[in-house]
Design an enzyme around this catalytic site. Structure first.
Site, PDB file in Angstrom:
ATOM      1  N   LYS A  80       8.517  -0.018  11.336  1.00 55.12           N
ATOM      2  CA  LYS A  80       9.638  -0.073  10.349  1.00 55.12           C
ATOM      3  C   LYS A  80       9.082  -1.130   9.475  1.00 55.12           C
ATOM      4  O   LYS A  80       8.456  -2.372   9.857  1.00 55.12           O
ATOM      5  CB  LYS A  80      11.005  -0.446  10.858  1.00 55.12           C
ATOM      6  CG  LYS A  80      12.066  -0.186   9.715  1.00 55.12           C
ATOM      7  CD  LYS A  80      12.907   1.069   9.618  1.00 55.12           C
ATOM      8  CE  LYS A  80      14.125   1.045   9.279  1.00 55.12           C
ATOM      9  NZ  LYS A  80      14.726   2.210   8.800  1.00 55.12           N
ATOM     10  N   GLY A 183      33.442   6.034   6.594  1.00 53.49           N
ATOM     11  CA  GLY A 183      32.456   5.591   5.533  1.00 53.49           C
ATOM     12  C   GLY A 183      32.205   7.419   5.127  1.00 53.49           C
ATOM     13  O   GLY A 183      31.488   8.135   5.699  1.00 53.49           O
ATOM     14  N   GLY A 185      29.700   7.139   2.421  1.00 55.35           N
ATOM     15  CA  GLY A 185      29.044   7.430   1.457  1.00 55.35           C
ATOM     16  C   GLY A 185      28.057   8.920   1.828  1.00 55.35           C
ATOM     17  O   GLY A 185      28.174   9.758   1.719  1.00 55.35           O
ATOM     18  N   VAL A 187      25.657   9.759   3.908  1.00 54.53           N
ATOM     19  CA  VAL A 187      25.997  11.254   4.937  1.00 54.53           C
ATOM     20  C   VAL A 187      27.363  11.475   4.788  1.00 54.53           C
ATOM     21  O   VAL A 187      27.392  12.499   5.846  1.00 54.53           O
ATOM     22  CB  VAL A 187      25.401  10.543   6.600  1.00 54.53           C
ATOM     23  CG1 VAL A 187      24.992  11.244   7.075  1.00 54.53           C
ATOM     24  CG2 VAL A 187      24.501  10.017   6.125  1.00 54.53           C
ATOM     25  N   TYR A 189      29.980  11.592   3.474  1.00 53.35           N
ATOM     26  CA  TYR A 189      31.094  12.189   1.913  1.00 53.35           C
ATOM     27  C   TYR A 189      29.845  13.945   2.148  1.00 53.35           C
ATOM     28  O   TYR A 189      31.065  15.208   2.601  1.00 53.35           O
ATOM     29  CB  TYR A 189      30.321  12.624   1.253  1.00 53.35           C
ATOM     30  CG  TYR A 189      31.090  13.045   0.141  1.00 53.35           C
ATOM     31  CD1 TYR A 189      32.526  12.356  -0.257  1.00 53.35           C
ATOM     32  CD2 TYR A 189      30.773  13.919  -0.386  1.00 53.35           C
ATOM     33  CE1 TYR A 189      33.588  13.404  -1.556  1.00 53.35           C
ATOM     34  CE2 TYR A 189      32.597  14.942  -1.338  1.00 53.35           C
ATOM     35  CZ  TYR A 189      32.496  13.648  -1.511  1.00 53.35           C
ATOM     36  OH  TYR A 189      33.926  14.456  -2.520  1.00 53.35           O
TER      37      TYR A 189
HETATM   38  P1  NAD Z   1      25.387   5.056   2.581  1.00 54.10           P
HETATM   39  O1  NAD Z   1      25.270   3.692   1.864  1.00 54.10           O
HETATM   40  O2  NAD Z   1      25.602   6.049   1.485  1.00 54.10           O
HETATM   41  O3  NAD Z   1      27.319   5.517   2.743  1.00 54.10           O
HETATM   42  C1  NAD Z   1      27.857   4.500   3.787  1.00 54.10           C
HETATM   43  C2  NAD Z   1      29.135   4.240   3.243  1.00 54.10           C
HETATM   44  O4  NAD Z   1      30.124   3.176   4.293  1.00 54.10           O
HETATM   45  C3  NAD Z   1      30.041   3.041   2.383  1.00 54.10           C
HETATM   46  O5  NAD Z   1      30.431   4.560   1.614  1.00 54.10           O
HETATM   47  C4  NAD Z   1      30.812   2.024   2.416  1.00 54.10           C
HETATM   48  O6  NAD Z   1      31.338   2.176   1.392  1.00 54.10           O
HETATM   49  C5  NAD Z   1      31.067   2.204   3.707  1.00 54.10           C
HETATM   50  N1  NAD Z   1      31.632   1.949   4.643  1.00 54.10           N
HETATM   51  C6  NAD Z   1      31.216  -0.073   4.669  1.00 54.10           C
HETATM   52  N2  NAD Z   1      32.162  -0.045   5.675  1.00 54.10           N
HETATM   53  C7  NAD Z   1      33.044   0.725   6.218  1.00 54.10           C
HETATM   54  C8  NAD Z   1      34.260   0.373   5.966  1.00 54.10           C
HETATM   55  N3  NAD Z   1      34.744  -0.924   7.082  1.00 54.10           N
HETATM   56  N4  NAD Z   1      35.042   1.472   6.897  1.00 54.10           N
HETATM   57  C9  NAD Z   1      34.972   2.246   5.876  1.00 54.10           C
HETATM   58  N5  NAD Z   1      33.687   2.732   5.245  1.00 54.10           N
HETATM   59  C10 NAD Z   1      32.344   1.800   4.832  1.00 54.10           C
HETATM   60  O7  NAD Z   1      24.992   5.494   3.836  1.00 54.10           O
HETATM   61  P2  NAD Z   1      25.030   6.371   3.990  1.00 54.10           P
HETATM   62  O8  NAD Z   1      23.104   7.253   3.697  1.00 54.10           O
HETATM   63  O9  NAD Z   1      25.671   6.772   4.155  1.00 54.10           O
HETATM   64  O10 NAD Z   1      24.387   6.257   6.108  1.00 54.10           O
HETATM   65  C11 NAD Z   1      25.681   6.005   6.410  1.00 54.10           C
HETATM   66  C12 NAD Z   1      25.168   5.750   8.036  1.00 54.10           C
HETATM   67  O11 NAD Z   1      24.234   6.438   8.778  1.00 54.10           O
HETATM   68  C13 NAD Z   1      24.537   4.108   8.363  1.00 54.10           C
HETATM   69  O12 NAD Z   1      24.494   3.468   9.290  1.00 54.10           O
HETATM   70  C14 NAD Z   1      22.701   4.792   7.820  1.00 54.10           C
HETATM   71  O13 NAD Z   1      22.138   3.325   8.492  1.00 54.10           O
HETATM   72  C15 NAD Z   1      23.061   5.471   9.002  1.00 54.10           C
HETATM   73  N6  NAD Z   1      21.735   6.784   8.936  1.00 54.10           N
HETATM   74  C16 NAD Z   1      21.312   7.279   7.785  1.00 54.10           C
HETATM   75  C17 NAD Z   1      20.029   7.954   7.013  1.00 54.10           C
HETATM   76  C18 NAD Z   1      20.254   8.856   6.260  1.00 54.10           C
HETATM   77  O14 NAD Z   1      19.685   9.622   6.687  1.00 54.10           O
HETATM   78  N7  NAD Z   1      21.190   8.022   4.915  1.00 54.10           N
HETATM   79  C19 NAD Z   1      19.483   8.870   8.492  1.00 54.10           C
HETATM   80  C20 NAD Z   1      20.423   7.906   9.929  1.00 54.10           C
HETATM   81  C21 NAD Z   1      20.942   7.328   9.899  1.00 54.10           C
END
Ligand code: NAD
Length: 359
Positions: A80, A183, A185, A187, A189
């Site tokens: 990383k 959440g 976001g 993933v 949604y």
């Molecule tokens: P993102 O930033 O697009 O979405 C995160 C969402 O969580 C945001 O909409 C934010 O407003 C919301 N949020 C933050 N704090 C909150 C709370 N206390 N209560 C409710 N909602 C809250 O991130 P993402 O890419 O969707 O990733 C989400 C999680 O999955 C992260 O932990 C990330 O590390 C993990 N992850 C993502 C991927 C990927 O492909 N994007 C892969 C593996 C793991």
């Protein structure tokens, strides 16, 4: 414990601290393990308060990537990178180019990709100076944003989890299942969308109320506050926001039968896996169930380049891996969290050792 003692105790192969004052780059690359293949893991940009904090984060994340790649049986190790900076101000081509040169200087022992604070188009800038990058845009033949694949994998793992709750039968439908998603976001949604199509009932929370309103309208989701999401009476709680959300305070509040979500590092500390187990809540370990994104970028770096079908097939395999974790947990009378670590370690230490980059 000092940083160097930690490097030694946890078996890190290499930790590089790099600066290029001319372009304002301060970066850390942590390579935890390359036994199975070159270390693969995204680069995160974050305004860390200190270099020490940045090094700790890079090391912790690299270690988790080793486990995620091994349990998913990918020919990659764990690495990383982090860049100290504010993503709103700092993603300038000169800085990304300097970072790309740093990656290149590692000769293929570390392959970078997008992570928090980075965008797919940043990967294309890095690509100009090194071939050791994946997750470039779909238009340029890359694997693009991995979030959809992550959501697909979580759904596959959720299916396996629900079957386990029902005594291990096969192909239980998710229709009528109540899932609480924390959440919405990239993933979360997408996961909501996939679950809605399957006929699941959704309860959702996000800090961003416009995302909540969208989900209410599109998926007939029931909105709750960010505090209330833990107490929702449901079949599955799906953490898709932050790490550390399963802890001594939140676990007693949960009224779900299982936890299956995308967030990284959901357990605040290892014993929270035991806490869930003692409460009779079935936990699908995060680094197993959220590996779809890693699988996507791994396929993007593989022979022949990115192939979406191949990525989907491998991601659907998360169903089987989650089943294996639960079987092992039952056989060894362990929590699924402990069983997942064990399975990852077995896979890490089996098979042929990678001989290093071809010159
Ligand atoms: P993102 O930033 O697009 O979405 C995160 C969402 O969580 C945001 O909409 C934010 O407003 C919301 N949020 C933050 N704090 C909150 C709370 N206390 N209560 C409710 N909602 C809250 O991130 P993402 O890419 O969707 O990733 C989400 C999680 O999955 C992260 O932990 C990330 O590390 C993990 N992850 C993502 C991927 C990927 O492909 N994007 C892969 C593996 C793991």
């Amino acid at each position: 414990m000092s940083f160097l003692d930690q490097v030694d105790r946890d078996g890190y192969e290499q930790v590089v601290v790099f600066r290029d004052p001319e372009v304002g780059l301060k970066a850390v690359v942590a390579i935890h393990n390359t036994r199975r293949g070159p270390s693969l893991g995204g680069v995160r940009m974050w305004p860390y308060a200190s270099l020490e904090e940045a090094v700790q984060d890079a090391m912790r994340l690299a270690w988790a990537m080793t486990y995620k790649a091994a349990v998913s049986q990918l020919p990659f190790g764990g690495g990383k990178a982090v860049i100290i900076g504010d993503p709103a101000r700092h993603t300038r081509p000169a800085l990304l180019t300097a970072f790309g040169r740093l990656v290149n200087s590692l000769g293929g022992r570390y392959i970078t990709a997008e992570d928090v604070g980075m965008r797919v188009k940043d990967m294309s800038v890095i690509r100009r100076v090194t071939r050791y990058v994946t997750g470039t845009s779909v238009q340029s033949g890359g694997s693009g944003d991995p979030s959809d694949m992550t959501a697909r994998g979580v759904l596959a793992g959720m299916r396996a989890t629900v079957e386990e709750l029902d005594g291990g039968g096969r192909h239980r439908s998710l229709r009528g299942l109540r899932v609480a998603i924390q959440g919405l976001g990239k993933v979360g949604y997408r996961l909501a969308e996939l679950l809605f199509r399957e006929g699941a009932l959704l309860t959702v929370a996000d800090l961003n109320q416009s995302l909540v309103r969208r989900a209410v309208k599109a998926f007939r989701a029931e909105p709750v506050s960010k505090q209330a999401i833990y107490r929702v009476r449901c079949d599955v709680f799906a953490p898709c926001a932050l790490g550390g959300v399963l802890n001594a305070t939140t676990i007693p509040r949960l009224r779900c039968r299982a936890v299956t979500g995308a967030a990284n590092n959901q357990l605040a500390e290892p014993r929270d896996g035991e806490r869930l187990h003692r409460r009779g809540i079935l936990y699908a370990p995060d680094f197993v169930i959220n590996a779809g994104g890693l699988i996507n970028i791994a396929v993007g770096f593989g022979p022949g380049g990115y192939n979406r079908r191949r990525a989907e097939r491998r991601t659907d395999g998360i169903y089987r891996t989650i089943k294996q974790v639960f079987q092992l947990a039952r056989a060894k009378r362990q929590s699924p969290a402990a069983a997942a670590d064990r399975l990852a370690e077995q896979r890490l230490n089996s098979g042929r050792r990678w001989k290093g980059p071809r010159r």
